[in-house]
Design a protein around this motif. Structure first.
Motif, PDB file in Angstrom:
ATOM      1  N   ASN A  33     -13.039   7.947  -6.969  1.00 27.68           N
ATOM      2  CA  ASN A  33     -11.730   8.331  -6.448  1.00 27.68           C
ATOM      3  C   ASN A  33     -10.996   7.164  -5.795  1.00 27.68           C
ATOM      4  OD1 ASN A  33     -13.457   8.093  -4.294  1.00 27.68           O
ATOM      5  ND2 ASN A  33     -12.537   9.767  -3.140  1.00 27.68           N
ATOM      6  N   GLN A  34     -11.578   5.996  -5.859  1.00 30.13           N
ATOM      7  CA  GLN A  34     -10.945   4.824  -5.253  1.00 30.13           C
ATOM      8  C   GLN A  34     -10.131   4.067  -6.304  1.00 30.13           C
ATOM      9  OE1 GLN A  34     -11.027   4.162  -1.898  1.00 30.13           O
ATOM     10  NE2 GLN A  34     -11.877   6.246  -2.042  1.00 30.13           N
ATOM     11  N   PRO A  35      -8.953   3.580  -5.915  1.00 24.18           N
ATOM     12  CA  PRO A  35      -8.077   2.928  -6.897  1.00 24.18           C
ATOM     13  C   PRO A  35      -8.487   1.503  -7.203  1.00 24.18           C
ATOM     14  CG  PRO A  35      -7.069   2.841  -4.748  1.00 24.18           C
ATOM     15  CD  PRO A  35      -8.331   3.644  -4.592  1.00 24.18           C
ATOM     16  N   GLN A  36      -8.013   1.048  -8.347  1.00 26.36           N
ATOM     17  CA  GLN A  36      -8.015  -0.378  -8.603  1.00 26.36           C
ATOM     18  C   GLN A  36      -6.821  -0.989  -7.875  1.00 26.36           C
ATOM     19  OE1 GLN A  36      -8.069  -1.508 -12.715  1.00 26.36           O
ATOM     20  NE2 GLN A  36     -10.148  -0.769 -13.065  1.00 26.36           N
ATOM     21  N   HIS A  37      -7.015  -2.203  -7.378  1.00 25.42           N
ATOM     22  CA  HIS A  37      -5.944  -2.933  -6.718  1.00 25.42           C
ATOM     23  C   HIS A  37      -5.565  -4.103  -7.616  1.00 25.42           C
ATOM     24  CE1 HIS A  37      -6.383  -0.924  -2.752  1.00 25.42           C
ATOM     25  NE2 HIS A  37      -7.611  -0.751  -3.191  1.00 25.42           N
ATOM     26  N   SER A  67      -6.464   9.438 -13.040  1.00 23.12           N
ATOM     27  CA  SER A  67      -5.623   8.735 -12.063  1.00 23.12           C
ATOM     28  C   SER A  67      -4.235   8.500 -12.634  1.00 23.12           C
ATOM     29  CB  SER A  67      -6.235   7.371 -11.716  1.00 23.12           C
ATOM     30  OG  SER A  67      -7.532   7.475 -11.209  1.00 23.12           O
ATOM     31  N   GLY A  92     -16.636   3.929  -6.234  1.00 23.10           N
ATOM     32  CA  GLY A  92     -16.194   5.280  -5.905  1.00 23.10           C
ATOM     33  C   GLY A  92     -15.147   5.717  -6.899  1.00 23.10           C
ATOM     34  N   SER A 142     -11.508   7.640 -15.438  1.00 16.68           N
ATOM     35  CA  SER A 142     -12.682   6.925 -14.946  1.00 16.68           C
ATOM     36  C   SER A 142     -13.884   7.453 -15.713  1.00 16.68           C
ATOM     37  CB  SER A 142     -12.877   7.195 -13.450  1.00 16.68           C
ATOM     38  OG  SER A 142     -11.694   6.974 -12.733  1.00 16.68           O
ATOM     39  N   TYR A 166      -5.091  10.822  -7.753  1.00 15.99           N
ATOM     40  CA  TYR A 166      -6.367  10.991  -8.459  1.00 15.99           C
ATOM     41  C   TYR A 166      -6.744  12.460  -8.440  1.00 15.99           C
ATOM     42  CZ  TYR A 166     -11.375  10.579  -9.425  1.00 15.99           C
ATOM     43  OH  TYR A 166     -12.622  10.709  -9.960  1.00 15.99           O
ATOM     44  N   TRP A 190     -11.930  -3.560  -7.712  1.00 15.02           N
ATOM     45  CA  TRP A 190     -12.299  -2.169  -7.405  1.00 15.02           C
ATOM     46  C   TRP A 190     -13.562  -2.200  -6.575  1.00 15.02           C
ATOM     47  CZ3 TRP A 190     -16.198   0.998 -10.178  1.00 15.02           C
ATOM     48  CH2 TRP A 190     -16.142   2.361  -9.834  1.00 15.02           C
ATOM     49  N   HIS A 197     -14.695  -6.422  -2.770  1.00 14.58           N
ATOM     50  CA  HIS A 197     -14.954  -5.554  -3.914  1.00 14.58           C
ATOM     51  C   HIS A 197     -15.977  -6.173  -4.854  1.00 14.58           C
ATOM     52  CE1 HIS A 197     -10.898  -3.190  -3.633  1.00 14.58           C
ATOM     53  NE2 HIS A 197     -11.766  -2.866  -2.687  1.00 14.58           N
TER      54      HIS A 197
END
Lengths: 111, 113
Positions: free
Chosen positions: B99-103, A33, B97, A91, A48, B94, B29
């Protein structure tokens, strides 16, 4: 364990193209990422890469090569507002293991 | 749509004082994180909580404690502040997933004199 290496600083001219590299050593990971952070602000997600190859999002593209343990962020048509720090992150495998971040590259865009 | 909210935004403490940094997320989350950021050091993980009821140490946990109060809230406590803990602290969440970002929250700028 995991470690990521990025250049600490990069300077580029407005309107030009710049590439920020990220090399990593990791035992295994789902994807790479990139996050952007302006001075005084919070990191925000940019892109990503789960698979090898190029992912394009507007002026920004990101590339991953697992065989070379290498990725990069490509910024085109640089604007002054692109001056910020850019972090790569992996990740790791293993469930809820947190992202591992590089130390960041500070990009300065000059006129 | 608030995302991740951190309070306070700024704080000055004297050495030895205690302080709790608050973090709340409204995205449902499971995972939440506390980082500190110092010049040239990037983001260093202090503690994280993979789900409600669990917490784990990160890279730099010494001098800190955390509490996952509920799914929304994750607090960071400095029991006896030291000048070395002067930093910018970020909370993140988070949802799962790969491919999911951390916020991230907007950060707390903490100075310890």
């Amino acid at each position: 364990g995991q470690s990521l290496e990025q250049p600490s600083e990069v300077t580029a001219v407005e309107g030009a193209i710049v590439q920020i590299n990220c090399t990593y050593q990791t035992s295994g990971f789902y994807g790479l990422s990139w996050y952007q952070q302006h001075d005084g602000g919070a990191p925000t997600f940019l892109s990503y890469n789960a698979l090898d190859g190029l992912e394009e999002t507007g002026r920004f593209s990101s590339f991953l090569s697992r065989s070379d343990s290498y990725g990069y962020l490509l910024l085109q048509e640089l604007q002054m507002k692109d001056s910020a720090s850019y972090f790569c992150a992996v990740s790791p495998y293993s469930g809820n293991t947190p992202l591992v971040f590089g130390k960041g590259t500070r990009l300065s865009v000059i006129a | 749509n608030a995302g991740v909210t951190q309070t306070p935004k700024f704080q000055v403490l004297k050495t030895g004082q205690s302080m709790t940094l608050q973090c709340a997320q409204d995205m449902n989350h499971n995972s939440m994180y506390w980082y500190r950021q110092d010049p040239g050091m990037g983001l260093r993980l202090i503690y994280y909580s993979a789900s409600e009821g669990t917490t784990d140490k990160g890279e730099v946990p010494n001098g800190y404690n955390v509490s996952r109060l509920n799914k929304r809230e994750f607090s960071l406590r400095l029991e006896s502040a030291a000048p070395s803990q002067t930093s910018v602290y970020f909370c993140a969440s988070w949802g799962g997933g790969s491919n999911q970002p951390q916020h991230f929250g907007d950060g707390t700028r903490l100075s310890i004199l």
